[in-house]
Design a protein around this motif. Structure first.
Motif, short mmCIF file in Angstrom:
data_model
loop_
_atom_site.label_atom_id
_atom_site.label_comp_id
_atom_site.label_asym_id
_atom_site.label_seq_id
_atom_site.Cartn_x
_atom_site.Cartn_y
_atom_site.Cartn_z
N MET A 74 6.20 -0.10 -3.00
CA MET A 74 5.45 -0.16 -1.76
C MET A 74 6.12 -1.11 -0.77
SD MET A 74 2.84 1.03 -0.20
CE MET A 74 1.91 1.78 -1.52
N PHE B 100 -9.64 -0.47 -3.56
CA PHE B 100 -9.47 0.00 -2.18
C PHE B 100 -9.29 -1.19 -1.23
CE2 PHE B 100 -11.58 0.82 1.91
CZ PHE B 100 -10.74 1.80 2.41
N LEU B 101 -10.21 -2.16 -1.32
CA LEU B 101 -10.17 -3.26 -0.36
C LEU B 101 -8.95 -4.15 -0.55
CD1 LEU B 101 -12.16 -3.90 1.95
CD2 LEU B 101 -12.78 -5.92 0.65
N SER B 102 -8.61 -4.42 -1.82
CA SER B 102 -7.42 -5.24 -2.07
C SER B 102 -6.17 -4.51 -1.58
CB SER B 102 -7.30 -5.55 -3.56
OG SER B 102 -6.18 -6.36 -3.78
N GLY B 103 -6.13 -3.19 -1.80
CA GLY B 103 -5.01 -2.40 -1.30
C GLY B 103 -4.92 -2.44 0.22
N ILE C 14 -6.23 -4.81 2.31
CA ILE C 14 -5.89 -6.15 2.80
C ILE C 14 -4.41 -6.46 2.59
CG2 ILE C 14 -6.28 -8.63 2.43
CD1 ILE C 14 -9.18 -7.91 1.69
N HIS C 15 -3.88 -6.04 1.42
CA HIS C 15 -2.51 -6.43 1.07
C HIS C 15 -1.50 -5.32 1.33
CE1 HIS C 15 -5.33 -8.98 -1.23
NE2 HIS C 15 -4.61 -9.89 -0.63
N ARG D 196 -1.20 -2.13 0.57
CA ARG D 196 -0.70 -1.28 -0.50
C ARG D 196 -1.49 0.02 -0.62
NH1 ARG D 196 3.03 -3.53 -3.78
NH2 ARG D 196 3.44 -5.73 -3.46
N LEU D 197 -2.22 0.33 0.46
CA LEU D 197 -3.06 1.52 0.46
C LEU D 197 -2.25 2.70 0.98
CD1 LEU D 197 -6.09 1.58 -0.23
CD2 LEU D 197 -6.55 1.68 2.20
N LYS D 198 -2.01 3.66 0.12
CA LYS D 198 -1.20 4.80 0.56
C LYS D 198 -1.38 5.95 -0.43
CE LYS D 198 3.56 5.96 1.72
NZ LYS D 198 4.95 5.59 1.43
N PRO D 199 -1.68 7.17 0.07
CA PRO D 199 -1.79 8.28 -0.86
C PRO D 199 -0.40 8.72 -1.34
CG PRO D 199 -2.24 9.01 1.38
CD PRO D 199 -1.94 7.55 1.46
N TYR E 71 -10.58 -5.57 -7.77
CA TYR E 71 -9.79 -6.37 -6.83
C TYR E 71 -8.74 -7.17 -7.58
CZ TYR E 71 -8.98 -9.19 -2.63
OH TYR E 71 -8.42 -9.79 -1.53
N GLY F 285 -8.87 3.75 -6.02
CA GLY F 285 -9.27 3.07 -4.78
C GLY F 285 -8.08 2.85 -3.86
N GLU F 286 -6.92 2.60 -4.47
CA GLU F 286 -5.69 2.40 -3.71
C GLU F 286 -5.14 3.71 -3.16
OE1 GLU F 286 -2.00 0.17 -5.11
OE2 GLU F 286 -3.48 -0.39 -6.60
N GLY F 287 -5.71 4.82 -3.61
CA GLY F 287 -5.34 6.12 -3.07
C GLY F 287 -4.20 6.83 -3.78
#
Lengths: 181, 178
Positions: free
Chosen positions: A11, A97-100, A102-103, A105-108, B17, B102-104
């Motif tokens: 990431m 989800f939230l940690s991803g 904020i930091h 790292r959220l990505k499909p 988290y 959650g991270e997708g």
């Protein structure tokens, strides 16, 4: 260590992770506090199990009312989703989800090793998930319920489960390590 | 009911988290552990187990909770083998899978679909497994089985856990396995 190279490819732009000991202490405290409040051990697969029983009850209520193990979860007037472990599973999704978010790292995307195609990875993930769900039910607990709660209360069954998990995993690793490396 | 929802969501939230934040939800973590190359998951788990073990026994001694150590039956052993193989193929355990959803990440979503199928298969065949794997069981309380007080056994266990972490750090540094 191999992990630094992999961390970069995983990431780009993601913030660095915290060390596992800090995380372990936080989780350790959550484990016994949750037990204190609910009188019940935490587990990550129990919520999904109740969700599946909920679906089964919609389609085939007769079967749920006939099998003793399913009666305990959702027989008669019982709602399979009326249990804190279901909300725990939702909480884990939210936390990830939230940690991803904020930091950064959220990505499909699809997490995979470098030597395997996306389609193959999906196929293996599906087969792996099926075996894992089935095994978790057979042992009545997964790496959270058995591996964390059971191990922390020095349970014979949980240590037997953990040793079996690693034997199963290492046997598999012997055959698949070329794909993983 | 409200308490049930709140406790579940909050405990789960911290769990998910923390899993994401330590990076043990990442795909190569579990396979790395099975290849004896990456011990982050082990360090995380053993730290959590050591801390909560102390908490569990203090609360239990105070009479605040009643512990139910998990008994040993064939389901644990056979289920463990199947679970371990599945965990290796998927690369996540159910907890890290949920956090990863959650991270997708798509592979985690697909793993969850597989899990639904596995759980359903078990539910449909429960009576068969019950008669074959759950017929007999052994009391799960290790301290009681060994006849040792839990405050003697717990420190021994803690020393073993910390020893394993120490050993894992040695191997981590030398990187020679496989």
């Amino acid at each position: 260590m191999a992990k630094t190279a992999k961390d970069k490819t995983d990431m780009p732009g993601g913030k660095p992770y915290i060390n596992p000991y800090v995380g372990g202490v936080i989780l350790g405290i959550v484990l016994f506090l949750a037990y204190f409040i609910t009188g019940d051990g935490l587990g990550a697969s129990g919520g999904l199990n109740r969700f599946v029983v909920f679906l089964e009850k919609l389609i085939a209520p007769g079967h749920v009312n006939r099998v003793p193990y399913l009666i305990n979860i959702g027989g008669g007037p019982k709602n399979p989703l009326d249990h804190w472990i279901v909300f725990l599973a939702l909480g884990i999704l939210l936390g990830g989800f939230l940690s991803g978010l904020i930091h950064k790292r959220l990505k499909p995307m699809t997490g995979k090793g470098p030597n395997v195609s996306v389609k193959m990875r999906w196929l293996l993930a599906f087969i792996g998930g099926t075996l894992m769900g089935y095994g978790a039910r057979l042992a009545r607990g997964c790496t959270s319920g058995q591996g964390l709660n059971g191990a922390a209360t020095l349970s014979v069954g949980s240590y037997a489960f953990l040793f079996s998990v690693f034997i199963g995993g290492y046997l598999l690793a012997y055959f698949l390590r070329k794909q993983w490396n | 009911m409200i308490l049930k929802i709140l406790v579940g969501i909050i405990a789960g939230f911290i769990f998910g988290y923390t899993l994401q934040r330590t990076g043990i939800t990442k795909y190569p973590r579990v396979t790395g552990l099975l290849l004896l190359k990456d011990f982050k998951v082990l360090k995380f788990m053993l730290t959590a187990v050591t801390i909560s073990m102390i908490g569990f026994y203090i609360l239990s001694d105070l009479g605040a909770i009643t512990l139910h150590p998990k008994s040993l039956d064939w389901g644990k052993l056979v289920g463990g083998l199947v679970f371990g193989a599945g965990m290796g193929l998927l690369g996540y355990c159910p907890g890290t899978m949920a956090s990863r959803i959650g991270e997708g990440k798509k592979d985690a979503w697909i793993g969850a679909l597989g899990m639904v199928l596995g759980i359903l298969f078990f539910a449909l065949n429960f009576n068969f497994f019950k008669s074959h794997f759950l017929a007999s069981s052994i009391n799960g309380d290790l301290a009681a089985n060994l006849g040792i007080h839990h405050w003697i056994l717990a420190p021994i266990a803690a020393i073993i856990f910390i020893g394993i972490i120490w050993l894992a750090n040695k191997v981590d540094d030398s990187r020679k396995i496989f």
